[in-house]
Design a protein around this motif. Sequence first.
Motif, PDB file in Angstrom:
ATOM      1  N   VAL A 107      97.667 -55.083  29.359  1.00  0.00           N
ATOM      2  CA  VAL A 107      98.281 -54.499  28.152  1.00  0.00           C
ATOM      3  C   VAL A 107      99.792 -54.742  28.161  1.00  0.00           C
ATOM      4  O   VAL A 107     100.390 -55.119  27.150  1.00  0.00           O
ATOM      5  N   VAL A 108     100.418 -54.550  29.329  1.00  0.00           N
ATOM      6  CA  VAL A 108     101.868 -54.781  29.441  1.00  0.00           C
ATOM      7  C   VAL A 108     102.185 -56.245  29.165  1.00  0.00           C
ATOM      8  O   VAL A 108     103.149 -56.566  28.453  1.00  0.00           O
ATOM      9  N   ALA A 109     101.378 -57.164  29.700  1.00  0.00           N
ATOM     10  CA  ALA A 109     101.623 -58.589  29.482  1.00  0.00           C
ATOM     11  C   ALA A 109     101.493 -58.941  28.010  1.00  0.00           C
ATOM     12  O   ALA A 109     102.298 -59.706  27.459  1.00  0.00           O
ATOM     13  N   VAL A 110     100.482 -58.385  27.331  1.00  0.00           N
ATOM     14  CA  VAL A 110     100.300 -58.645  25.894  1.00  0.00           C
ATOM     15  C   VAL A 110     101.486 -58.091  25.105  1.00  0.00           C
ATOM     16  O   VAL A 110     102.022 -58.754  24.205  1.00  0.00           O
ATOM     17  N   GLU A 111     101.916 -56.895  25.433  1.00  0.00           N
ATOM     18  CA  GLU A 111     103.053 -56.297  24.726  1.00  0.00           C
ATOM     19  C   GLU A 111     104.344 -57.074  24.999  1.00  0.00           C
ATOM     20  O   GLU A 111     105.168 -57.245  24.112  1.00  0.00           O
ATOM     21  N   LEU A 112     104.504 -57.530  26.247  1.00  0.00           N
ATOM     22  CA  LEU A 112     105.683 -58.350  26.557  1.00  0.00           C
ATOM     23  C   LEU A 112     105.673 -59.645  25.752  1.00  0.00           C
ATOM     24  O   LEU A 112     106.703 -60.074  25.241  1.00  0.00           O
ATOM     25  N   ARG A 113     104.494 -60.253  25.650  1.00  0.00           N
ATOM     26  CA  ARG A 113     104.385 -61.486  24.870  1.00  0.00           C
ATOM     27  C   ARG A 113     104.737 -61.212  23.405  1.00  0.00           C
ATOM     28  O   ARG A 113     105.472 -61.982  22.784  1.00  0.00           O
ATOM     29  N   ARG A 114     104.243 -60.099  22.855  1.00  0.00           N
ATOM     30  CA  ARG A 114     104.586 -59.738  21.466  1.00  0.00           C
ATOM     31  C   ARG A 114     106.091 -59.508  21.325  1.00  0.00           C
ATOM     32  O   ARG A 114     106.711 -59.938  20.355  1.00  0.00           O
ATOM     33  N   THR A 125      88.658 -48.736  43.543  1.00  0.00           N
ATOM     34  CA  THR A 125      88.212 -49.761  42.594  1.00  0.00           C
ATOM     35  C   THR A 125      88.597 -49.368  41.184  1.00  0.00           C
ATOM     36  O   THR A 125      89.074 -50.198  40.399  1.00  0.00           O
ATOM     37  N   LEU A 126      88.397 -48.097  40.817  1.00  0.00           N
ATOM     38  CA  LEU A 126      88.788 -47.631  39.480  1.00  0.00           C
ATOM     39  C   LEU A 126      90.304 -47.747  39.286  1.00  0.00           C
ATOM     40  O   LEU A 126      90.770 -48.141  38.216  1.00  0.00           O
ATOM     41  N   SER A 127      91.060 -47.416  40.327  1.00  0.00           N
ATOM     42  CA  SER A 127      92.522 -47.526  40.233  1.00  0.00           C
ATOM     43  C   SER A 127      92.936 -48.982  40.046  1.00  0.00           C
ATOM     44  O   SER A 127      93.824 -49.293  39.246  1.00  0.00           O
ATOM     45  N   LEU A 128      92.304 -49.890  40.790  1.00  0.00           N
ATOM     46  CA  LEU A 128      92.603 -51.314  40.668  1.00  0.00           C
ATOM     47  C   LEU A 128      92.253 -51.819  39.275  1.00  0.00           C
ATOM     48  O   LEU A 128      93.045 -52.544  38.655  1.00  0.00           O
ATOM     49  N   ILE A 129      91.096 -51.404  38.762  1.00  0.00           N
ATOM     50  CA  ILE A 129      90.709 -51.815  37.408  1.00  0.00           C
ATOM     51  C   ILE A 129      91.683 -51.235  36.386  1.00  0.00           C
ATOM     52  O   ILE A 129      92.122 -51.916  35.453  1.00  0.00           O
ATOM     53  N   GLY A 130      92.069 -49.986  36.557  1.00  0.00           N
ATOM     54  CA  GLY A 130      93.043 -49.355  35.649  1.00  0.00           C
ATOM     55  C   GLY A 130      94.391 -50.067  35.700  1.00  0.00           C
ATOM     56  O   GLY A 130      95.025 -50.304  34.661  1.00  0.00           O
ATOM     57  N   ALA A 131      94.817 -50.428  36.922  1.00  0.00           N
ATOM     58  CA  ALA A 131      96.086 -51.136  37.070  1.00  0.00           C
ATOM     59  C   ALA A 131      96.007 -52.504  36.414  1.00  0.00           C
ATOM     60  O   ALA A 131      96.961 -52.953  35.742  1.00  0.00           O
ATOM     61  N   LEU A 132      94.875 -53.201  36.588  1.00  0.00           N
ATOM     62  CA  LEU A 132      94.709 -54.511  35.943  1.00  0.00           C
ATOM     63  C   LEU A 132      94.728 -54.395  34.428  1.00  0.00           C
ATOM     64  O   LEU A 132      95.365 -55.189  33.735  1.00  0.00           O
ATOM     65  N   ILE A 133      94.035 -53.398  33.893  1.00  0.00           N
ATOM     66  CA  ILE A 133      94.041 -53.191  32.441  1.00  0.00           C
ATOM     67  C   ILE A 133      95.461 -52.864  31.975  1.00  0.00           C
ATOM     68  O   ILE A 133      95.927 -53.397  30.955  1.00  0.00           O
TER      69      ILE A 133
END
Length: 135
Positions: free
Chosen positions: A29-36, A17-25
């Motif tokens: 972050v990657v999606a936000v940076e890609l959008r920028r 669960t922690l790994s899944l949450i970390g991967a989602l976060i």
Amino acid sequence: MSETWIIILSIGYFLATLSLIGALIFLIVVAVELRRGINAFKEFLNTTKTRLEPAIHETERVIEGVKSSVEDINKVTEKVKELGGTVEKLTFIVSELIATVEKMKNSVNIKGNALKTAITVAASVFFENLKKGGK
């Protein structure tokens, strides 16, 4: 032993669960940076387009000017060719005129020599007759 398995599975589930949450976060972050990055790239393209449009327009005007100059040069070249043909014809006419004048000069010289000879012969005959007694 079943409690051990439940604890191990619970720890594994918790880590998953922690790994899944970390991967989602991480993905957020990657999606936000890609959008920028995409927005920055769009801004760069718009700025480049804005700066290049006047240069492209000016280049098109220069190319049109060059085309016009080439057309003018072609026209001038044609006129020079026509002038060369005219000069060639004029040279031929002048050479024919010189040849005609030369022929006339030779003809006048021949006629002048013939007249001179005729006058000399006539004078000679006239003086000869005067010496003989006026006959």
